[in-house]
Scaffold this active site. Structure first.
Site, short mmCIF file in Angstrom:
data_model
loop_
_atom_site.label_atom_id
_atom_site.label_comp_id
_atom_site.label_asym_id
_atom_site.label_seq_id
_atom_site.Cartn_x
_atom_site.Cartn_y
_atom_site.Cartn_z
N CYS A 218 42.10 7.06 18.57
CA CYS A 218 42.29 8.49 18.82
C CYS A 218 43.62 8.97 18.24
O CYS A 218 43.78 9.01 17.04
CB CYS A 218 42.16 8.77 20.32
SG CYS A 218 41.89 10.51 20.67
N HIS B 230 37.10 5.95 22.20
CA HIS B 230 38.00 5.13 23.03
C HIS B 230 37.33 3.85 23.53
O HIS B 230 36.72 3.86 24.60
CB HIS B 230 38.44 5.95 24.25
CG HIS B 230 39.42 7.01 23.91
ND1 HIS B 230 40.79 6.81 23.94
CD2 HIS B 230 39.25 8.30 23.53
CE1 HIS B 230 41.41 7.93 23.59
NE2 HIS B 230 40.50 8.85 23.34
N GLU C 163 38.73 1.38 24.90
CA GLU C 163 39.37 0.92 26.15
C GLU C 163 38.77 1.64 27.38
O GLU C 163 39.03 1.23 28.50
CB GLU C 163 40.89 1.10 26.07
CG GLU C 163 41.42 2.50 26.32
CD GLU C 163 41.28 3.43 25.12
OE1 GLU C 163 40.62 3.05 24.14
OE2 GLU C 163 41.82 4.57 25.18
#
Lengths: 85, 226
Positions: free
Chosen positions: B86, B194, B196
């Protein structure tokens, strides 16, 4: 040395879409019955106050700053510089 | 084996990334503040998401001039795996480590939603355990995520297999639906979605395994777990 104010206008190159300008045109201006407007391009403006010996030096130094520090992204944007009178 | 997580003023996914690296994948991770250099013994570097410098001027551009980026560049040249997620991707692009630029989404909205990625290159340190064209359900959360390159660069990206991820469907107007790219050597990867936020079943209602493979690919590349 005198102080000059240099305006830097950063805008997308002609081929790059500008959804902000398009929205302002289509959803505000044309809906407001100003039908003679054909295009709106958004841009960002920075005002540099810079000490330099003359106007041209002020302008070329600001150009160098913009190039060296990637104040604009040359792949998609162009800049135009004007001295505030 | 140690992974560096770079922190800029305005980073806000650094702790999520640290949590996933350490708690989920048992890697040793360490935060590095942007003003300092990096130790030479790092095995991988992650630039997390967020709003470095409040996205002033353009997302990622100010962080790209941080002292730490000089060391990231040096290590990237030596082949150290580098992942930008990002805002981290935006920083990599603005620092010249990756080609292209990330423009405002066509909708002009900050987009926060689940998308599907398609793996287009499974030879990078972050995709080697994924199958080619495998689907990854993963969230995006960005305002400036519309990938763009000029025509000649796009040709080069295709020729050199630098497109790593595409969106399954048009999401934000990204050129050629590109969601992630790598450098010519393949060790520097940037992606807008993302991973994560998608590697644990508790927070991924669809399937957490494909995103997990991004981190497991890194483990495969850099060696054993701690």
């Amino acid at each position: 040395m005198a102080e000059y104010i240099v305006h830097v206008i950063i805008e997308n190159k002609p081929g790059i879409s500008d959804p902000e300008g398009d929205t302002i045109l289509n959803d505000l201006i044309l809906k407001g019955s100003f039908s003679n407007v054909t295009k709106v391009r958004s841009a960002q403006m920075l005002k540099f106050t810079i000490k330099a010996k003359d106007k041209n030096t002020a302008k070329s130094q600001v150009q160098k700053i913009c190039d060296d520090l990637r104040i604009y992204n040359p792949m998609v944007s162009k800049i135009s510089l004007n001295i505030e009178s | 084996m140690k992974v560096g997580v770079i922190v800029f003023p305005g980073s806000n996914c650094d702790r999520d990334m640290f949590h996933v690296l350490t708690d989920v994948f048992n890697l040793k991770a360490q935060y590095f503040w942007h003003e300092k250099g990096l130790p030479k013994d790092l095995d991988a570097i992650v630039l997390p998401g967020g709003f470095s410098y409040g996205d002033r001027l353009r997302a990622g551009v100010i962080a790209a001039h941080s002292p730490v980026i000089k060391d990231v560049k040096k290590m990237a040249e030596k082949g150290t795996p580098v992942l930008g997620v990002c805002n981290g991707f935006q920083v990599l692009v603005e620092s010249g480590l990756l080609p292209g630029v990330l423009l405002k989404n066509n909708s002009l909205n900050f987009m926060c939603q689940w998308t599907n990625l398609i793996v287009e290159n499974n030879t990078t340190p972050f995709t080697n355990k994924l199958k080619l064209h495998q689907k990854i359900p993963i969230p995006i959360a960005n305002g400036e995520g519309r990938y763009y390159v000029d025509e000649s660069t796009l040709k080069q990206l295709k020729k050199k297999n630098q497109i790593v991820f595409r969106y399954e469907e048009t999401v934000n107007g990204s050129l050629d639906k590109i969601a992630g790219v790598c450098n010519e050597d393949g060790n520097v990867v940037g992606m807008m979605p993302h991973p994560e936020r998608a590697t644990e079943p508790e927070i991924n209602p669809i399937d957490h395994k494909p995103s997990s493979l991004i981190f497991e690919s890194l483990i495969q590349k850099i060696g054993v777990k701690n």
